[in-house]
Write a protein that holds these residues in place. Structure first.
Motif, short mmCIF file in Angstrom:
data_model
loop_
_atom_site.label_atom_id
_atom_site.label_comp_id
_atom_site.label_asym_id
_atom_site.label_seq_id
_atom_site.Cartn_x
_atom_site.Cartn_y
_atom_site.Cartn_z
N ASP A 33 0.69 -1.27 0.07
CA ASP A 33 -0.16 0.12 -0.14
C ASP A 33 0.88 1.12 0.15
OD1 ASP A 33 -2.71 1.19 0.22
OD2 ASP A 33 -1.81 1.89 2.12
N LEU A 34 0.67 2.06 -1.18
CA LEU A 34 1.34 3.44 -1.13
C LEU A 34 0.62 4.29 -1.12
CD1 LEU A 34 3.90 5.14 -1.51
CD2 LEU A 34 4.07 4.21 -3.94
N THR A 35 0.51 5.42 -0.41
CA THR A 35 -0.39 6.61 -0.37
C THR A 35 0.39 7.70 -0.43
OG1 THR A 35 -2.36 5.38 0.75
CG2 THR A 35 -2.50 7.98 0.69
N VAL A 36 -0.01 8.71 -1.20
CA VAL A 36 0.69 9.98 -1.37
C VAL A 36 -0.24 11.10 -1.20
CG1 VAL A 36 2.30 11.53 -2.75
CG2 VAL A 36 2.40 9.03 -3.10
N MET A 37 0.28 12.04 -0.29
CA MET A 37 -0.67 13.29 -0.21
C MET A 37 0.38 14.53 -0.38
SD MET A 37 -3.03 12.38 2.98
CE MET A 37 -4.11 10.84 3.06
N VAL A 38 -0.24 15.61 -0.69
CA VAL A 38 0.61 16.71 -0.87
C VAL A 38 -0.19 17.93 -0.78
CG1 VAL A 38 2.09 15.71 -2.92
CG2 VAL A 38 -0.13 16.93 -3.61
N ARG A 39 0.45 19.02 -0.38
CA ARG A 39 -0.06 20.35 -0.23
C ARG A 39 0.94 21.38 -0.79
NH1 ARG A 39 2.55 23.26 2.98
NH2 ARG A 39 0.89 24.60 3.47
N PRO A 40 0.83 22.72 -0.77
CA PRO A 40 -0.54 23.43 -0.77
C PRO A 40 -1.26 22.94 -2.19
CG PRO A 40 1.00 24.82 -1.57
CD PRO A 40 1.80 23.63 -1.32
N LEU A 41 -2.46 23.69 -2.04
CA LEU A 41 -3.42 23.51 -3.07
C LEU A 41 -2.71 23.63 -4.61
CD1 LEU A 41 -6.08 22.44 -4.58
CD2 LEU A 41 -7.03 24.70 -3.83
N SER A 42 -1.93 24.69 -4.54
CA SER A 42 -1.17 25.31 -5.71
C SER A 42 -0.12 24.15 -6.10
CB SER A 42 -0.50 26.59 -5.34
OG SER A 42 0.43 26.52 -4.54
N GLY A 43 0.58 23.65 -5.41
CA GLY A 43 1.23 22.54 -5.80
C GLY A 43 0.65 21.25 -6.23
N ALA A 44 -0.51 20.99 -5.59
CA ALA A 44 -1.33 19.75 -5.95
C ALA A 44 -1.87 19.96 -7.28
CB ALA A 44 -2.36 19.47 -4.97
N ASN A 45 -2.42 21.30 -7.50
CA ASN A 45 -2.93 21.45 -9.04
C ASN A 45 -1.82 21.38 -9.94
OD1 ASN A 45 -5.62 21.77 -8.18
ND2 ASN A 45 -5.14 24.17 -7.95
N ALA A 46 -0.61 21.85 -9.68
CA ALA A 46 0.65 21.79 -10.62
C ALA A 46 0.83 20.22 -10.91
CB ALA A 46 1.95 22.62 -10.09
N LEU A 47 0.81 19.37 -9.88
CA LEU A 47 1.11 17.93 -9.98
C LEU A 47 0.34 17.12 -10.73
CD1 LEU A 47 2.83 15.44 -9.20
CD2 LEU A 47 1.68 15.31 -7.08
N ALA A 48 -1.40 17.81 -10.54
CA ALA A 48 -2.22 16.87 -11.26
C ALA A 48 -2.14 17.36 -13.02
CB ALA A 48 -3.67 17.36 -10.71
N GLU A 49 -1.50 18.48 -13.11
CA GLU A 49 -1.69 18.97 -14.54
C GLU A 49 -0.31 18.14 -15.17
OE1 GLU A 49 -0.35 23.22 -17.14
OE2 GLU A 49 -1.83 23.30 -15.18
N ALA A 50 0.65 18.34 -14.29
CA ALA A 50 1.83 17.54 -14.88
C ALA A 50 1.62 16.06 -15.31
CB ALA A 50 2.85 17.94 -14.14
N MET A 51 1.16 15.58 -14.17
CA MET A 51 0.84 14.11 -14.60
C MET A 51 -0.15 13.87 -15.31
SD MET A 51 3.05 12.62 -12.40
CE MET A 51 2.40 10.82 -12.41
N GLY A 52 -1.20 14.65 -15.37
CA GLY A 52 -2.24 14.48 -16.50
C GLY A 52 -1.41 14.39 -17.97
N ALA A 53 -0.66 15.35 -18.15
CA ALA A 53 0.10 15.09 -19.27
C ALA A 53 0.97 14.21 -19.63
CB ALA A 53 1.11 16.49 -19.34
N GLN A 54 1.40 13.46 -18.63
CA GLN A 54 2.12 12.10 -18.54
C GLN A 54 1.23 10.65 -18.81
OE1 GLN A 54 5.78 11.40 -18.13
NE2 GLN A 54 5.86 13.37 -18.36
N PHE A 55 0.00 10.98 -18.59
CA PHE A 55 -0.71 9.95 -18.30
C PHE A 55 -0.87 8.88 -19.31
CE2 PHE A 55 -3.73 6.86 -16.27
CZ PHE A 55 -3.20 6.65 -14.85
N GLU A 56 -0.97 9.24 -20.61
CA GLU A 56 -0.71 8.21 -21.89
C GLU A 56 0.25 7.37 -21.79
OE1 GLU A 56 -1.22 7.92 -26.70
OE2 GLU A 56 -1.51 9.91 -25.87
N ARG A 57 1.54 8.04 -21.62
CA ARG A 57 2.72 7.58 -21.45
C ARG A 57 2.65 6.40 -20.26
NH1 ARG A 57 8.87 10.06 -21.01
NH2 ARG A 57 10.04 7.92 -20.79
N ILE A 58 2.13 6.93 -19.21
CA ILE A 58 2.12 5.82 -18.10
C ILE A 58 1.35 4.74 -18.29
CG2 ILE A 58 1.28 5.84 -15.66
CD1 ILE A 58 2.00 8.74 -15.27
N GLN A 59 0.23 4.75 -18.88
CA GLN A 59 -0.78 3.87 -19.25
C GLN A 59 0.12 2.81 -20.34
OE1 GLN A 59 -4.34 6.10 -20.33
NE2 GLN A 59 -5.36 5.01 -18.79
#
Length: 136
Positions: A98-124
């Motif tokens: 089990d691996l759970t990741v939590m991040v803060r602040p919201l601006s960092g979480a949003n930047a992470l979501a955007e960056a990972m979204g751009a990676q997701f096709e490659r990840i899949q």
């Protein structure tokens, strides 16, 4: 120092993957549903290594039984500071189940979501073994 921390700090994706149980469940800080399985978890972690800049762990906390670990970290994603925690649970075989990741602040979480979204096709594609134009 936990072996997962050592592998991440060394940016050793093979060592990271070797520490994951086949039935590991990854819970993302930016996705609603957890991701079950070693292949997708390893691919996500490789994606994270591509988007995090200046990543470093700042603290490590271990449970008394040695099966639960918290690794606190700091990083930058697209110019935004991210503070976070990796919560690890270790199974009877000594692997992360089990691996759970939590991040803060919201601006960092949003930047992470955007960056990972751009990676997701490659990840899949990495998780399923399919080639994509960005990895071929």
């Amino acid at each position: 120092m936990h072996p997962f921390r050592q592998a991440v700090e060394a940016r050793d994706s093979a060592a990271i993957e070797a520490l994951l149980a086949d039935d590991v469940v990854f819970t993302s800080p930016v996705a609603y549903k957890p991701y079950p399985g070693k292949a997708i978890t390893a691919a996500i972690l490789r994606g994270v290594m591509r988007v995090f800049e200046d990543f470093h762990y700042t603290r490590e906390i271990s449970g008394a039984d040695g099966r639960d670990h918290v690794l606190m970290f700091r990083a930058t994603v697209n110019g935004k500071q991210v503070h976070g925690c990796d919560f690890l649970h270790i199974d009877d075989d000594g692997l992360i189940d089990d691996l759970t990741v939590m991040v803060r602040p919201l601006s960092g979480a949003n930047a992470l979501a955007e960056a990972m979204g751009a990676q997701f096709e490659r990840i899949q594609n990495e998780a399923t073994g399919a080639a994509s134009p960005s990895t071929a």
